[in-house]
Design an enzyme around this catalytic site. Sequence first.
Site, PDB file in Angstrom:
ATOM      1  N   GLN A  54       0.838  -1.215   0.000  1.00  0.00           N
ATOM      2  CA  GLN A  54       0.000   0.000   0.000  1.00  0.00           C
ATOM      3  C   GLN A  54       0.870   1.262   0.000  1.00  0.00           C
ATOM      4  OE1 GLN A  54      -3.596   1.380   2.722  1.00  0.00           O
ATOM      5  NE2 GLN A  54      -1.701   1.717   3.811  1.00  0.00           N
ATOM      6  N   ASP A  55       1.724   1.411   1.017  1.00  0.00           N
ATOM      7  CA  ASP A  55       2.511   2.650   1.152  1.00  0.00           C
ATOM      8  C   ASP A  55       3.527   2.774   0.026  1.00  0.00           C
ATOM      9  OD1 ASP A  55       1.123   2.759   3.503  1.00  0.00           O
ATOM     10  OD2 ASP A  55       2.867   3.136   4.773  1.00  0.00           O
TER      11      ASP A  55
ATOM     12  N   THR B 136       6.040   1.872  13.952  1.00  0.00           N
ATOM     13  CA  THR B 136       4.589   1.709  14.078  1.00  0.00           C
ATOM     14  C   THR B 136       4.058   2.046  15.463  1.00  0.00           C
ATOM     15  OG1 THR B 136       2.882  -0.026  14.216  1.00  0.00           O
ATOM     16  CG2 THR B 136       5.141  -0.760  14.405  1.00  0.00           C
TER      17      THR B 136
ATOM     18  N   GLU C 185       2.089   0.277  16.929  1.00  0.00           N
ATOM     19  CA  GLU C 185       2.007  -0.993  17.668  1.00  0.00           C
ATOM     20  C   GLU C 185       3.111  -1.087  18.722  1.00  0.00           C
ATOM     21  OE1 GLU C 185      -0.191  -3.975  17.363  1.00  0.00           O
ATOM     22  OE2 GLU C 185      -1.346  -2.245  16.727  1.00  0.00           O
TER      23      GLU C 185
ATOM     24  N   TYR D   2       4.911  -9.172  16.001  1.00  0.00           N
ATOM     25  CA  TYR D   2       5.130  -8.094  15.024  1.00  0.00           C
ATOM     26  C   TYR D   2       5.714  -6.863  15.723  1.00  0.00           C
ATOM     27  CZ  TYR D   2       3.829  -4.057  12.109  1.00  0.00           C
ATOM     28  OH  TYR D   2       3.842  -2.883  11.403  1.00  0.00           O
TER      29      TYR D   2
ATOM     30  N   LYS E 118       9.373  -5.065  15.369  1.00  0.00           N
ATOM     31  CA  LYS E 118       9.487  -3.662  14.979  1.00  0.00           C
ATOM     32  C   LYS E 118      10.212  -2.846  16.054  1.00  0.00           C
ATOM     33  CE  LYS E 118       7.281  -3.078  10.910  1.00  0.00           C
ATOM     34  NZ  LYS E 118       7.760  -2.294   9.773  1.00  0.00           N
TER      35      LYS E 118
HETATM   36  P1  NDP Z   1       1.774  -3.877   3.077  1.00  0.00           P
HETATM   37  O1  NDP Z   1       1.525  -5.143   3.783  1.00  0.00           O
HETATM   38  O2  NDP Z   1       0.728  -3.319   2.159  1.00  0.00           O
HETATM   39  O3  NDP Z   1       3.114  -3.994   2.209  1.00  0.00           O
HETATM   40  C1  NDP Z   1       4.231  -4.704   2.684  1.00  0.00           C
HETATM   41  C2  NDP Z   1       5.269  -4.770   1.584  1.00  0.00           C
HETATM   42  O4  NDP Z   1       6.397  -5.525   2.064  1.00  0.00           O
HETATM   43  C3  NDP Z   1       4.792  -5.475   0.306  1.00  0.00           C
HETATM   44  O5  NDP Z   1       5.396  -4.860  -0.809  1.00  0.00           O
HETATM   45  C4  NDP Z   1       5.365  -6.878   0.500  1.00  0.00           C
HETATM   46  O6  NDP Z   1       5.557  -7.588  -0.718  1.00  0.00           O
HETATM   47  C5  NDP Z   1       6.703  -6.532   1.112  1.00  0.00           C
HETATM   48  N1  NDP Z   1       7.321  -7.674   1.793  1.00  0.00           N
HETATM   49  C6  NDP Z   1       6.800  -8.442   2.774  1.00  0.00           C
HETATM   50  N2  NDP Z   1       7.684  -9.380   3.164  1.00  0.00           N
HETATM   51  C7  NDP Z   1       8.791  -9.214   2.382  1.00  0.00           C
HETATM   52  C8  NDP Z   1      10.028  -9.872   2.289  1.00  0.00           C
HETATM   53  N3  NDP Z   1      10.324 -10.904   3.076  1.00  0.00           N
HETATM   54  N4  NDP Z   1      10.933  -9.414   1.392  1.00  0.00           N
HETATM   55  C9  NDP Z   1      10.643  -8.377   0.576  1.00  0.00           C
HETATM   56  N5  NDP Z   1       9.481  -7.701   0.618  1.00  0.00           N
HETATM   57  C10 NDP Z   1       8.559  -8.115   1.510  1.00  0.00           C
HETATM   58  O7  NDP Z   1       2.153  -2.783   4.194  1.00  0.00           O
HETATM   59  P2  NDP Z   1       1.887  -1.211   4.221  1.00  0.00           P
HETATM   60  O8  NDP Z   1       2.218  -0.646   2.908  1.00  0.00           O
HETATM   61  O9  NDP Z   1       0.560  -0.954   4.834  1.00  0.00           O
HETATM   62  O10 NDP Z   1       2.961  -0.754   5.312  1.00  0.00           O
HETATM   63  C11 NDP Z   1       4.287  -0.409   4.925  1.00  0.00           C
HETATM   64  C12 NDP Z   1       5.192  -0.507   6.142  1.00  0.00           C
HETATM   65  O11 NDP Z   1       4.737   0.353   7.170  1.00  0.00           O
HETATM   66  C13 NDP Z   1       5.272  -1.904   6.763  1.00  0.00           C
HETATM   67  O12 NDP Z   1       6.582  -2.066   7.230  1.00  0.00           O
HETATM   68  C14 NDP Z   1       4.313  -1.828   7.943  1.00  0.00           C
HETATM   69  O13 NDP Z   1       4.690  -2.729   8.952  1.00  0.00           O
HETATM   70  C15 NDP Z   1       4.499  -0.378   8.370  1.00  0.00           C
HETATM   71  N6  NDP Z   1       3.372   0.265   8.989  1.00  0.00           N
HETATM   72  C16 NDP Z   1       2.149   0.276   8.368  1.00  0.00           C
HETATM   73  C17 NDP Z   1       1.094   0.967   8.917  1.00  0.00           C
HETATM   74  C18 NDP Z   1      -0.250   0.999   8.275  1.00  0.00           C
HETATM   75  O14 NDP Z   1      -1.219   1.357   8.959  1.00  0.00           O
HETATM   76  N7  NDP Z   1      -0.371   0.692   6.998  1.00  0.00           N
HETATM   77  C19 NDP Z   1       1.253   1.712  10.199  1.00  0.00           C
HETATM   78  C20 NDP Z   1       2.589   1.642  10.742  1.00  0.00           C
HETATM   79  C21 NDP Z   1       3.595   0.959  10.155  1.00  0.00           C
HETATM   80  P3  NDP Z   1       4.325  -8.389  -1.429  1.00  0.00           P
HETATM   81  O15 NDP Z   1       3.539  -7.338  -2.168  1.00  0.00           O
HETATM   82  O16 NDP Z   1       5.023  -9.347  -2.312  1.00  0.00           O
HETATM   83  O17 NDP Z   1       3.512  -9.027  -0.329  1.00  0.00           O
HETATM   84  P1  GDR Z   2      -3.583  -3.372  13.236  1.00  0.00           P
HETATM   85  O1  GDR Z   2      -4.618  -3.404  12.016  1.00  0.00           O
HETATM   86  O2  GDR Z   2      -3.505  -4.669  13.943  1.00  0.00           O
HETATM   87  O3  GDR Z   2      -3.910  -2.153  14.033  1.00  0.00           O
HETATM   88  O4  GDR Z   2      -2.193  -3.179  12.465  1.00  0.00           O
HETATM   89  P2  GDR Z   2      -5.881  -4.342  11.733  1.00  0.00           P
HETATM   90  O5  GDR Z   2      -6.685  -3.601  10.737  1.00  0.00           O
HETATM   91  O6  GDR Z   2      -5.491  -5.733  11.418  1.00  0.00           O
HETATM   92  O7  GDR Z   2      -6.644  -4.384  13.145  1.00  0.00           O
HETATM   93  C1  GDR Z   2      -7.157  -3.199  13.752  1.00  0.00           C
HETATM   94  C2  GDR Z   2      -8.004  -3.571  14.962  1.00  0.00           C
HETATM   95  O8  GDR Z   2      -9.224  -4.168  14.501  1.00  0.00           O
HETATM   96  C3  GDR Z   2      -9.473  -5.320  15.290  1.00  0.00           C
HETATM   97  N1  GDR Z   2     -10.327  -6.249  14.538  1.00  0.00           N
HETATM   98  C4  GDR Z   2      -9.986  -6.907  13.420  1.00  0.00           C
HETATM   99  N2  GDR Z   2      -8.862  -6.857  12.689  1.00  0.00           N
HETATM  100  C5  GDR Z   2      -8.817  -7.615  11.557  1.00  0.00           C
HETATM  101  N3  GDR Z   2      -7.726  -7.556  10.786  1.00  0.00           N
HETATM  102  N4  GDR Z   2      -9.848  -8.428  11.178  1.00  0.00           N
HETATM  103  C6  GDR Z   2     -11.003  -8.507  11.897  1.00  0.00           C
HETATM  104  O9  GDR Z   2     -11.909  -9.246  11.541  1.00  0.00           O
HETATM  105  C7  GDR Z   2     -11.081  -7.697  13.077  1.00  0.00           C
HETATM  106  N5  GDR Z   2     -12.048  -7.493  13.998  1.00  0.00           N
HETATM  107  C8  GDR Z   2     -11.588  -6.622  14.873  1.00  0.00           C
HETATM  108  C9  GDR Z   2      -8.093  -5.878  15.591  1.00  0.00           C
HETATM  109  O10 GDR Z   2      -8.155  -6.795  16.675  1.00  0.00           O
HETATM  110  C10 GDR Z   2      -7.348  -4.590  15.884  1.00  0.00           C
HETATM  111  O11 GDR Z   2      -7.554  -4.192  17.223  1.00  0.00           O
HETATM  112  C11 GDR Z   2      -2.070  -2.256  11.383  1.00  0.00           C
HETATM  113  C12 GDR Z   2      -1.015  -2.810  10.419  1.00  0.00           C
HETATM  114  O12 GDR Z   2      -0.986  -2.006   9.274  1.00  0.00           O
HETATM  115  C13 GDR Z   2       0.357  -2.812  11.055  1.00  0.00           C
HETATM  116  O13 GDR Z   2       1.339  -3.176  10.085  1.00  0.00           O
HETATM  117  C14 GDR Z   2       0.658  -1.403  11.570  1.00  0.00           C
HETATM  118  O14 GDR Z   2       1.913  -1.384  12.203  1.00  0.00           O
HETATM  119  C15 GDR Z   2      -0.432  -0.960  12.531  1.00  0.00           C
HETATM  120  O15 GDR Z   2      -1.678  -0.997  11.860  1.00  0.00           O
HETATM  121  C16 GDR Z   2      -0.210   0.465  13.020  1.00  0.00           C
END
Ligand code: NDP
Ligand code: GDR
Length: 382
Positions: free
Chosen positions: A24-25, A144, A146, A168, A172
């Site tokens: 996504q990012d 994060t 988290e 996780y 991190k």
């Molecule tokens: P996504 O899950 O959408 O994307 C993760 C990316 O990492 C994908 O491109 C995935 O590849 C790649 N990846 C996973 N494992 C490996 C590996 N072993 N080697 C190489 N590439 C790998 O995450 P987001 O874009 O939402 O988040 C980006 C970053 O920010 C992550 O590190 C996440 O933990 C962190 N983060 C996200 C938040 C959020 O709310 N979205 C909040 C705080 C932190 P592939 O497409 O092949 O799966």
């Molecule tokens: P989070 O995101 O764990 O905060 O991590 P997620 O959307 O998975 O969960 C948010 C909250 O919703 C509750 N929940 C559920 N979650 C999922 N996935 N599915 C369900 O059915 C459901 N029902 C309730 C969860 O328990 C949780 O409390 C995300 C990721 O992007 C991380 O990589 C990132 O670091 C943090 O946000 C900030």
Amino acid sequence: MNDKLATPSLLAPKVALITGITGQDGSYLAELLLDKGYVVHGLVRRSSSPNTGRIAHLLQPDGAAPPRLFLHEGDMSDGVSLMRVMATVRPDELYNLAAQSYVATSFDAPDYTAETDALGPLRLLEAIRTLGLAQRTRFYQASTSELYGDALESPQSERTPFAPRSPYAAAKLYAYWITVNYREAYGIYACNGILFNHESPRRGAEFVTRKITLALSRIACGRQGTLQLGNLDSLRDWGHARDYVAMQWLMLQQRQPRDFVIATGVQYTVRQFVDCAAAELGLTLAWDGGGVQERATIAAIAPTSVAAAHCRLGQLVVRVDPAMFRPTEVNALLGDSGDAMQRLGWAPQCTFSELVGEMVRSDLAQVRAEPAPARAAIHHPV
Ligand code: NDP
Ligand code: GDR
């Protein structure tokens, strides 16, 4: 994949390497950097089916990258591949976004999560150091909210103590501190963006926001029965991914590296997210029961909505599934981005209801474009 590159001249544009470019990012950040004139390199892992869907619009129709976007095969769990890509690209800016990012999966795959999310960043920092790039490459680590776990203070800022509650978050946490350590020990411009949850139409379908917008869109179109969720009381501070990647870039443009919290400062429950998404689809829900008995049924339907043709009053829409609760939960997160606002002039642009609206409209369009499900074959007993 392109590993053979010319050495950039003094007038050459800035070079960025994004790990996680297919996520996504990564996809939003690649757009932003290309718009700014960067040459962008992305790390892509090997997959048996295409994993470049989110950046497909940035690639040429035949799959070849245009001249300013290059993809390299590698994996965060494989130090050799990371060293090779770093030696080839020698980036000015390295954005480490790759991670096993799904908290729930980290309980099932803690070893792999640590390899990717903790040791992966170490491998990149070590590549910067040993390749002699300490004075050249600026490093961004995707940290994060988290890390805070069930924090003792609210809202959480850069000064709130960490207390991770999942494999996780623990992985991190290592990445956070090793980034700080390489900054202090080797003078690398390395910093952590402590980002709270951020979403978009490109969010992975397993995360709760996208799961909700996709399921409710399907329910409104008569394509799905009920939506099963876990902890409805969980509170999150949800922003838009596009706003947050702008901050990732800004953090690498400062005179001194520094860690920042990025958040909206407003929190909602999962239940409120469901209500807001349902309202976008013309549905008003009634909640009853509590805990694992909680359910939502349809209390009203807007007559002009898509749902009017496919849904009925009293229909069960949401049900709690105890299997979806996590072994340890982070119950409430709320960020204080005061430092980022003051020092970087940053403020989120997208509100909660705008975010939910954009996600619902996108998923509704996707569901409507899907072919109608084939009718199940009728089995005639002889
Ligand atoms: P996504 O899950 O959408 O994307 C993760 C990316 O990492 C994908 O491109 C995935 O590849 C790649 N990846 C996973 N494992 C490996 C590996 N072993 N080697 C190489 N590439 C790998 O995450 P987001 O874009 O939402 O988040 C980006 C970053 O920010 C992550 O590190 C996440 O933990 C962190 N983060 C996200 C938040 C959020 O709310 N979205 C909040 C705080 C932190 P592939 O497409 O092949 O799966
Ligand atoms: P989070 O995101 O764990 O905060 O991590 P997620 O959307 O998975 O969960 C948010 C909250 O919703 C509750 N929940 C559920 N979650 C999922 N996935 N599915 C369900 O059915 C459901 N029902 C309730 C969860 O328990 C949780 O409390 C995300 C990721 O992007 C991380 O990589 C990132 O670091 C943090 O946000 C900030």
